[in-house]
Design an enzyme around this catalytic site. Structure first.
Site, short mmCIF file in Angstrom:
data_model
loop_
_atom_site.label_atom_id
_atom_site.label_comp_id
_atom_site.label_asym_id
_atom_site.label_seq_id
_atom_site.Cartn_x
_atom_site.Cartn_y
_atom_site.Cartn_z
N HIS A 18 0.85 -1.20 0.00
CA HIS A 18 0.00 0.00 0.00
C HIS A 18 0.88 1.25 0.00
CE1 HIS A 18 0.98 -0.48 4.23
NE2 HIS A 18 0.48 0.71 4.51
N HIS A 62 1.37 3.99 1.92
CA HIS A 62 1.85 4.80 3.04
C HIS A 62 3.37 4.86 2.91
CE1 HIS A 62 -1.94 4.23 5.73
NE2 HIS A 62 -1.92 5.43 5.17
N ASP A 76 6.01 4.69 4.62
CA ASP A 76 6.96 3.72 5.19
C ASP A 76 7.00 2.41 4.40
OD1 ASP A 76 4.32 3.46 6.20
OD2 ASP A 76 4.99 2.27 7.90
N HIS A 77 6.18 2.33 3.35
CA HIS A 77 6.16 1.10 2.54
C HIS A 77 6.68 1.30 1.11
CE1 HIS A 77 3.94 -1.48 5.44
NE2 HIS A 77 3.68 -0.28 5.94
N HIS A 132 -7.05 -2.27 5.96
CA HIS A 132 -6.24 -1.16 6.48
C HIS A 132 -7.01 0.13 6.20
CE1 HIS A 132 -2.68 0.60 8.04
NE2 HIS A 132 -2.16 1.02 6.91
N ASP A 190 -0.20 -4.27 5.97
CA ASP A 190 -0.77 -3.65 7.18
C ASP A 190 -2.26 -3.95 7.21
OD1 ASP A 190 1.74 -2.63 7.37
OD2 ASP A 190 1.14 -0.52 7.50
N HIS A 219 6.39 -5.12 11.24
CA HIS A 219 5.81 -3.77 11.31
C HIS A 219 5.65 -3.34 12.77
CE1 HIS A 219 3.09 -0.35 10.29
NE2 HIS A 219 3.77 -0.37 9.16
#
Lengths: 304, 304
Positions: A62, A64, A66-67, A139, A209, A267
């Site tokens: 996804h 976000h 941090d990914h 998520h 997530d 995570h």
């Protein structure tokens, strides 16, 4: 063929001294698949035993930061190191737009091909030797879980039966094992006469997530490894729900019900300097649970 | 006021195990200025003694990935840590577009203000206590060098003269030192009667990526610290020219002619596992040369 999971980034939200943000490599023979690519992943790869030039495909769960914020740097460094092979990137809807944005940041023009493929829920993409399947998870933004499922392997070779049928040990054995029909004394012998039932290949599932999700139980059924969101300890279950994550305990429940071989909790929230309590609460429910550290790697062996 | 340079990323082009890509922090009192922000800078900050919440302004020299790809992650992490203060970002033309691209990557909406200011050659921006000046340098894309120049300090306090004029040691001394006029025995005493000539503040110059540039000699004149591109050893001078960089030797020549106090060689090519030869060739020309390691910090003291 060797199959290995290398954890490159096991932290959530933002990097800490101990854990970088999300990235998981799966090395299968000479190929590396990368699942998520948080900022700094190219450097994590350099600090590991892997080479980023071996990465053939990247799957993003996804969008976000941090990914995926490690993508532009990784793409540029591959180019500076003379990559010529195309790079295949997969992710939920929005990927094409994201990649075109990424490729137009600053002064950069890609000279190798970057192929972006958007995936939906319940996709199945066949590659050489394995299939990647998707599941839409729960998520706060569109997010996919991925399953890597190897092709079925030929059944066990029944040596006694082969000798009974008058097949001499040697090259004919090997032909049958490879699924070819042979002829001996004018009689056709097909592989299914000698080989047992086909055996499943290995299976690795990455949840992305997600809040604990009923459908993941089926999706991860009998997996050799389930890598599951475990951002929080169950003390913070409400926070987990709010932000679309799971607790370590919830991840363990999924693992148990899915009857997986091993559970990897990942995570991990930056708040946990010590992740032992997360591992402990998972192990109460599912013994084979582990919170991997960055750079830890695990071989997934073929079942006998 | 303490003034310190903290090297967060001293490598060029792409990160290596030893050196991350470009980022230099200047800590002045409680304020941190960041010059360039390559991928992974937020994590370098976490591994250092600095806090990214203290960063007030970021200056980008140019828009090659190794100098700015850490911005989106840093901006997002500041938000996740509840930043409310505006963040000021400066850079050559193209910055506004770049920042708007960065802020629209994936699912992210900034909740604090991000103010992007585009700078040209020869700009001068006055802040509280110091001025930032720019110089267009000679790279393959528009690139700025930056100079941080502290305000002039009051001149040296002439204690003997003060006593001669009948000023008693104590609060009146301090008033004069702060530039205020006082009255004693009905007689006005102005600070210039007691203080020597104003003394220059400290000066730090960051070259950005550049070929050796004549104008930098003046720009860096008498600086306390010159941080200069030294991507290559002089054995690779032709490569340096081609890619718009300097050799360590060329950086030392500039430092010598500019009569700076100290030279810091940075943006070291990933090819140099050992940077000693670069340091050595610089020191032959300019003794006070150093190739800093990531996380090394240097205090810039006031001259007596």
């Amino acid at each position: 063929m060797q199959l290995e999971i290398i954890f490159l980034g096991t932290g959530g939200s933002w990097p800490t001294v101990k854990r970088n943000v999300s990235a998981i490599a799966i090395k299968r023979g000479g190929e590396i698949l990368l699942f998520d690519c948080g900022e700094g992943t190219q450097r994590q790869i350099q600090k590991s035993k892997l080479s980023y030039m071996q990465i053939s495909k990247i799957f993003i769960t996804h969008y976000h930061g941090d990914h995926f914020l490690g993508l532009p740097g990784l793409i540029q460094t591959m180019q500076l190191n003379d990559r010529e092979k195309p790079l295949y990137i997969y992710g939920p809807r929005g990927l094409r737009n994201l990649i075109s944005q990424i490729l137009s940041l600053g002064y950069f023009t890609p000279t190798y091909e970057i192929v972006a493929t958007e995936l939906n829920d319940n996709c199945s993409i066949k590659f050489d030797g394995y299939t990647i399947k998707t599941l839409k998870v729960d998520h706060n933004v569109p997010t996919l879980a991925y399953s890597l499922e190897e092709d079925e392997r030929p059944g066990r070779f029944n040596k006694e039966k082969a000798l009974e049928l008058g097949i001499p040990e040697g090259p004919l054995f090997s032909k049958l094992q490879k699924g070819k029909t042979i002829e001996i004394n004018g009689k056709k012998i097909t592989p299914d006469m000698i080989l047992g039932p086909k055996r499943p290949g290995r299976k690795i599932v990455i949840s992305g997530d997600t809040r604990p999700l009923e459908k993941l139980v089926d999706f991860a059924k009998n997996a050799d490894a389930l890598i599951h969101d475990a951002t929080f300890h169950s003390e913070l279950e409400e926070t987990a729900v709010e932000y679309g994550h799971s607790t370590a305990k919830q991840a363990a429940e999924i693992a148990k019900r899915a009857n997986v071989e091993r559970l990897f909790l990942t995570h991990i929230s930056p708040r946990y300097m010590d992740s032992k309590p997360l591992e402990e609460e998972a192990r109460e429910l599912f013994a084979n649970s582990i919170v991997p550290k960055d750079f830890q790697s695990f071989e997934i062996r073929l079942k006998k």
